[in-house]
Design an enzyme around this catalytic site. Structure first.
Site, PDB file in Angstrom:
ATOM      1  N   THR A  44       0.840  -1.197   0.000  1.00 52.06           N
ATOM      2  CA  THR A  44       0.000   0.000   0.000  1.00 52.06           C
ATOM      3  C   THR A  44       0.875   1.247   0.000  1.00 52.06           C
ATOM      4  O   THR A  44       2.072   1.186   0.307  1.00 52.06           O
ATOM      5  CB  THR A  44      -0.989  -0.013   1.187  1.00 52.06           C
ATOM      6  OG1 THR A  44      -1.989   0.961   0.955  1.00 52.06           O
ATOM      7  CG2 THR A  44      -0.305   0.279   2.494  1.00 52.06           C
ATOM      8  N   CYS A  50      -2.103   9.151   5.635  1.00 54.07           N
ATOM      9  CA  CYS A  50      -2.812   7.972   6.141  1.00 54.07           C
ATOM     10  C   CYS A  50      -1.825   7.079   6.892  1.00 54.07           C
ATOM     11  O   CYS A  50      -0.623   7.305   6.846  1.00 54.07           O
ATOM     12  CB  CYS A  50      -3.401   7.169   4.991  1.00 54.07           C
ATOM     13  SG  CYS A  50      -4.575   8.062   3.994  1.00 54.07           S
ATOM     14  N   HIS A  92      -5.486   0.176   5.734  1.00 58.10           N
ATOM     15  CA  HIS A  92      -5.032   1.513   5.337  1.00 58.10           C
ATOM     16  C   HIS A  92      -6.087   2.507   5.826  1.00 58.10           C
ATOM     17  O   HIS A  92      -7.138   2.646   5.227  1.00 58.10           O
ATOM     18  CB  HIS A  92      -4.917   1.532   3.807  1.00 58.10           C
ATOM     19  CG  HIS A  92      -4.449   2.836   3.247  1.00 58.10           C
ATOM     20  ND1 HIS A  92      -3.763   2.907   2.069  1.00 58.10           N
ATOM     21  CD2 HIS A  92      -4.569   4.100   3.681  1.00 58.10           C
ATOM     22  CE1 HIS A  92      -3.481   4.175   1.819  1.00 58.10           C
ATOM     23  NE2 HIS A  92      -3.969   4.919   2.773  1.00 58.10           N
TER      24      HIS A  92
END
Lengths: 207, 255
Positions: free
Chosen positions: A71, A76, A93
């Protein structure tokens, strides 16, 4: 095995919208496997070839097969939870620290305080024991100093919320690569539990 | 609270008003109304056309600077939940160089110009007129790319503000490297904080003959979206018959 793999490869689900809308399916073992094979490809790692599975923004995946979960995070936070007993793992995530910000949103994997318990529960379901869960986190950067949203420092808040949620759920935090000013590409090997982080366009580091 | 919402929804659909009354107690959800009514196709078309115009000007300035032809792909306007936007771009891991330029003033707007790393190196090589990009000093590289972003975004900005009369002031550019998704997510978080729908403009371009390219990504704030649409609709509702006669008049006089 091969025919099954081929079948899965040809199932086209470009947006995964059905998964995003249904929280009970988004971390269940079977649907997540099917969707992940559809977008995965085989890469040559240094030792073995692992399947690469992408985890999208505000998404969560739990795997029991030997794969690498990938990812990209900026502000984030990527939460990697490893089950060392069953050699399985999951990656979430998350986008925002607190699910109280909205009431009509049902996406569990979007918020720190809901994603951690959901991920832990999915891992406990897939394995037999509920012990041996450990976590590594990466992300929470403050990439652009002029960006107005950063005056609230969302990255920092995300990191704090994730740590608090991990503590509440009794999961040990082994390592972290957080804050700073660079975007990170996170690769989580669920067999070894190693997390490779590439900060910006620099070299890959292991945490 | 109620009165304001009703006024704003006057032209909206029934469903919209129903939702608003359900959520009127939550101050957070009233922000859904603050933005554009995304169901109105004309408003979206107007925004897309404005973006198209700005992107055209930005790439023209790039073309002037490099003396090369630039191919601009058909621009897109992504209207989706913030977390789905990276999928719509579909450039997940691509290593990129991003130039971020905030536009401030009465309202604000975030503009992000993304180049693939290889393409950025080549452009620096062309601007600094050196035989190889490795010969360029890293500070020089940085400021060359920042200046390029500043010029292109300036082109974008002047096109939009000349047309609509909206005042926007550009702030100094910032340069960040990373993968495509990581560069986008801060802006998406900003939009996710205030609304469930993100509106993102996506304009792809590349030099002819090169596989790599760049993307112009624009995140207009809600106030700006409304302002741009209102100003453009003033143009649309203008009485053009008067203008035509004026043109005819001057034409005859020249004869």
């Amino acid at each position: 095995m091969w025919t099954r793999l081929c079948n899965l490869l040809f199932t086209v689900n470009p947006l995964n919208t059905s998964l995003a809308k249904l929280p009970q399916n988004s971390y269940g073992a079977k649907p997540s496997l099917a969707s992940s094979f559809a977008t995965s490809k085989v890469v040559q790692n240094s030792e073995k070839s692992f399947q690469e599975v992408r985890v999208d923004m505000a998404d969560m995946k739990v795997e029991t097969k030997p794969v690498v979960l990938i990812t990209n995070v900026g502000s984030c936070v990527a939460i990697c939870i490893h089950d060392s007993v069953n050699k399985s793992g999951g990656l979430a995530h998350i986008m925002l620290p607190d699910s109280k910000i909205t009431k009509n949103d049902v996406l569990v994997s979007k918020y720190a305080d809901t994603a951690v318990p959901a991920l832990a529960e999915a891992l406990r379901k897939s394995g037999r024991s509920s012990f041996g869960l450990s976590a590594k986190i990466a992300g929470g950067a403050n990439m652009f100093s002029n960006l107005k949203a950063n005056s609230l420092n969302i990255g920092e808040k995300n990191v704090e919320a994730v740590k608090e949620a991990l503590e509440n759920n009794g999961i040990k935090l082994l390592a972290e690569d957080v804050r700073g000013t660079c975007g990170r590409r996170v690769a989580f090997n669920i067999v070894t539990g190693k997390v490779h982080v590439r900060c910006g366009n620099k070299e890959v580091t292991e945490i | 609270m109620f009165h304001i919402i009703v006024k704003m929804c006057k032209n909206g659909e029934k469903k919209m008003t129903e939702n608003v009354f359900e959520n009127a107690n939550q101050s957070k959800d009233s922000s859904l109304v603050k933005g554009l009514d995304t169901k109105n196709k004309l408003d979206l078309e107007i925004l897309l056309e404005l973006g198209n115009m700005g992107a055209g000007n930005a790439t023209t300035s790039l073309s002037d600077m490099l003396h090369e032809r630039i191919v601009v792909e058909v621009p897109k306007l992504h209207v989706a939940a913030p977390h789905l936007v990276p999928k719509l771009f579909g450039k997940h891991d691509q290593p990129s160089v991003g130039i971020y330029m905030p536009l401030r003033g009465s309202t604000d707007c975030d503009v992000l110009l993304l180049f693939e790393v290889e393409e950025a190196k080549k452009i620096v090589e062309m601007i600094t007129m050196t035989p190889s990009p490795d010969n360029v000093d890293s500070n020089m590289k940085r400021s060359a790319i920042e200046e390029l972003g500043s010029i292109m975004i300036g082109g974008f900005l002047s096109a939009i503000s000349n047309f609509t009369g909206v005042e926007l002031i550009p702030m100094p550019p910032e340069l960040v490297t990373g993968s495509f998704d990581a560069l986008l997510d801060g802006f998406l978080l900003k939009q996710a904080l205030v609304s469930d729908v993100a509106l993102v403009f996506d304009g792809c371009f590349r030099r002819t003959g090169s596989a790599a390219g760049g993307t112009l990504v624009v995140f207009p704030s809600f106030e700006l979206q409304k302002l741009l649409v209102n100003k453009s609709q003033e143009w649309l509702n203008r009485d053009y018959s008067v203008m035509v006669t004026a043109e005819e008049h001057t034409f005859r006089r020249v004869e």
